[in-house]
Design a protein around this motif. Structure first.
Motif, short mmCIF file in Angstrom:
data_model
loop_
_atom_site.label_atom_id
_atom_site.label_comp_id
_atom_site.label_asym_id
_atom_site.label_seq_id
_atom_site.Cartn_x
_atom_site.Cartn_y
_atom_site.Cartn_z
N GLN A 1 38.22 36.26 32.55
CA GLN A 1 38.11 35.29 33.66
C GLN A 1 37.43 35.87 34.89
O GLN A 1 37.47 37.08 35.11
CB GLN A 1 39.51 34.81 34.03
N LEU A 2 36.85 34.97 35.70
CA LEU A 2 36.15 35.42 36.91
C LEU A 2 37.11 35.61 38.09
O LEU A 2 36.67 36.00 39.18
CB LEU A 2 35.07 34.39 37.30
N ASN A 3 38.39 35.34 37.90
CA ASN A 3 39.39 35.46 38.98
C ASN A 3 39.36 36.83 39.61
O ASN A 3 39.46 37.01 40.82
CB ASN A 3 40.82 35.28 38.46
N LYS A 4 39.25 37.85 38.76
CA LYS A 4 39.26 39.23 39.25
C LYS A 4 37.82 39.61 39.54
O LYS A 4 36.96 39.45 38.68
CB LYS A 4 39.83 40.16 38.19
N HIS A 5 37.58 40.14 40.74
CA HIS A 5 36.21 40.49 41.11
C HIS A 5 35.91 41.97 40.91
O HIS A 5 34.84 42.44 41.29
CB HIS A 5 35.93 40.03 42.55
N GLY A 6 36.88 42.69 40.35
CA GLY A 6 36.59 44.03 39.85
C GLY A 6 36.81 45.18 40.81
O GLY A 6 36.96 46.32 40.37
N TYR A 7 36.87 44.91 42.11
CA TYR A 7 36.95 46.03 43.06
C TYR A 7 38.40 46.39 43.38
O TYR A 7 38.66 47.44 43.95
CB TYR A 7 36.22 45.68 44.38
N ARG A 8 39.35 45.51 43.05
CA ARG A 8 40.70 45.73 43.55
C ARG A 8 41.55 46.49 42.55
O ARG A 8 42.30 45.92 41.77
CB ARG A 8 41.36 44.40 43.91
N GLN A 9 41.43 47.84 42.62
CA GLN A 9 42.29 48.62 41.73
C GLN A 9 43.59 48.99 42.41
O GLN A 9 44.55 49.36 41.78
CB GLN A 9 41.52 49.82 41.20
N ASN A 10 43.59 48.90 43.76
CA ASN A 10 44.83 49.13 44.50
C ASN A 10 45.24 47.79 45.12
O ASN A 10 44.70 47.37 46.14
CB ASN A 10 44.58 50.19 45.59
N PRO A 11 46.21 47.08 44.51
CA PRO A 11 46.55 45.73 45.00
C PRO A 11 47.51 45.73 46.19
O PRO A 11 47.80 44.69 46.75
CB PRO A 11 47.21 45.09 43.78
#
Ligand code: SAM
Length: 389
Positions: free
Chosen positions: A173-183
């Motif tokens: 899914q496109l929900n995750k934009h890939g940069y957020r490894q630390n939420p």
């Protein structure tokens, strides 16, 4: 009987097809705006997304560009089916080998309100069997399948007696934009954050101020928008890459054109603050991964100490709202102090609070200019707008 192996291949690369662009509930107005700005005005819409006509090439571009979408689904068949047996038969009759090779790993997702199905896993299994059996019958091979969404993703929508069959061009899914490894804590989903920024009407030229930034999602999405960039440009795997229509050369050209269109030369002030040092650390790490660290002014401070530039701009606050962080009782005073901060320090700006608690929102003590509905996961939320004179 073995049927002829006839991939559609590149023949349809420039042919207009129907795609359903899905999104979270209440995001459709903002996704529609985004699609229209990309010259794909939808011709039909419902609660969970919009239908557009586009070529396969256009969809490569849209998978990179659409920040508020969840999935881009290619409609390959539509038929009536009143029961499971009929559904299996009709799915088994689709020439799947026109679209993808038997060597691909397949994932089936589905959605239904049909009375005979009370478990979507069961429907996934039924549809998966119909597709795998098709390959078994015609090629004497059973494609590998499972939940991973790593190659071909098929989506079945069965509403009353109508069935829509889609190939998911996004895959994951496109929900995750890939940069957020630390939420950090209680982050807003990236595509929801983008839709919320669209809903603020921010012009991408004036300042964007995000006190209580948490993991920095809003500031990062704002910086990417101002720089005409997309975090999805860094994604290396999409569902369309596993279909016969995929042309690597064309995808590279589209990507490189979008890379050339990035423009970070005249960025507005983008400010992100939080009173928790770990939140600022997360914002720094995430914005670095998104390539926008240098365009965000980050500071660990109480929200009331956030520097406010003079120009008219947007101040967007996503305070804790009890369901997921801390205790509700302590939060009333926090919301009242956000109202005071807006009144005293943010004159000339447009203030926004994104919250899942309307009772707490009343404590702000300012008149709302708009109350825009959203869902954050299962939590019904509002984006509250305040004109700050
Ligand atoms: C719901 S989270 C924000 C999540 C964020 N939108 C994201 O996507 O990651 C709320 C944030 O408010 C911060 N916060 C709470 N009280 C604060 C205060 N008085 N001053 C500054 N930040 C505060 C918390 O540390 C937390 O990071």
């Amino acid at each position: 009987m073995r049927i002829e192996y006839l991939p559609l291949g590149k023949n349809i690369l420039n042919q207009k097809e129907v795609f359903f662009v899905s999104c979270a509930p209440h995001v459709t107005p903002w996704l529609k705006q985004e699609l229209t700005a990309c010259n794909f005005p939808p011709f039909e819409e419902n609660y969970t997304g919009l239908f557009i006509k586009a070529t396969f090439q256009d969809v490569i571009l849209l998978n990179y560009k659409l920040l508020s979408a969840s999935r881009i689904l290619w409609l390959i068949d539509k038929f009536k089916s009143s029961d499971q047996k009929q559904l299996y038969k009709k799915l088994n009759n689709i020439r799947w080998s026109d679209y993808f090779s038997e060597k691909k790993y397949i994932t089936v997702t589905s959605q239904t309100n049909h009375p005979s199905i009370n478990n979507s896993m069961f429907l996934n299994q039924l549809c998966k069997d119909a597709i795998v059996d098709y390959y078994q019958k015609n090629f004497n091979i059973r494609p590998d399948s499972g939940p991973l969404r790593s190659e071909v993703v098929i989506h079945i929508h069965w509403q009353h007696d109508q069935v829509w069959v889609y190939l998911d061009t996004s895959g994951e899914q496109l929900n995750k934009h890939g940069y957020r490894q630390n939420p950090f804590k209680a982050p807003v989903q990236e595509n929801l954050a983008a839709a919320i920024i669209y809903a603020t009407g921010w012009d991408r030229k004036s300042s964007f101020i995000n006190p209580m930034c948490g993991s920095g999602t809003f500031a990062i999405e704002a910086a990417l928008m101002a720089g005409n960039s997309s975090p999805l440009l860094d994604r290396v795997n999409f569902g369309y890459m596993h279909l016969f229509n995929y042309d690597k050369k064309i995808q590279r050209q589209i990507k490189s054109r979008l890379e050339d269109e990035k423009d970070f030369t005249s960025m507005p002030a983008i400010i992100a603050t939080d009173n928790n040092g770990y939140a600022i650390k997360a914002t720094r790490e995430n914005s670095n991964r998104a390539g926008v660290e240098h365009y965000i002014d980050m500071e660990k401070c109480d929200f009331k100490e956030t520097k406010i530039p003079d120009d008219p701009g947007v101040v967007l606050v996503n305070p804790p709202y009890g369901e997921r962080l801390g205790e509700k009782e302590d939060l009333g005073a926090l919301y009242t102090s956000i109202g005071d901060f807006f009144k005293q320090k943010c004159k000339g700006k447009t203030g926004f609070i994104f919250t899942g608690d309307l009772a707490l929102a009343k404590k702000v003590g300012l008149r709302t200019a708009a109350r825009i509905p959203f869902f954050n996961g299962t939590i019904e939320c509002r984006l509250l707008k305040y004109d700050l004179y």
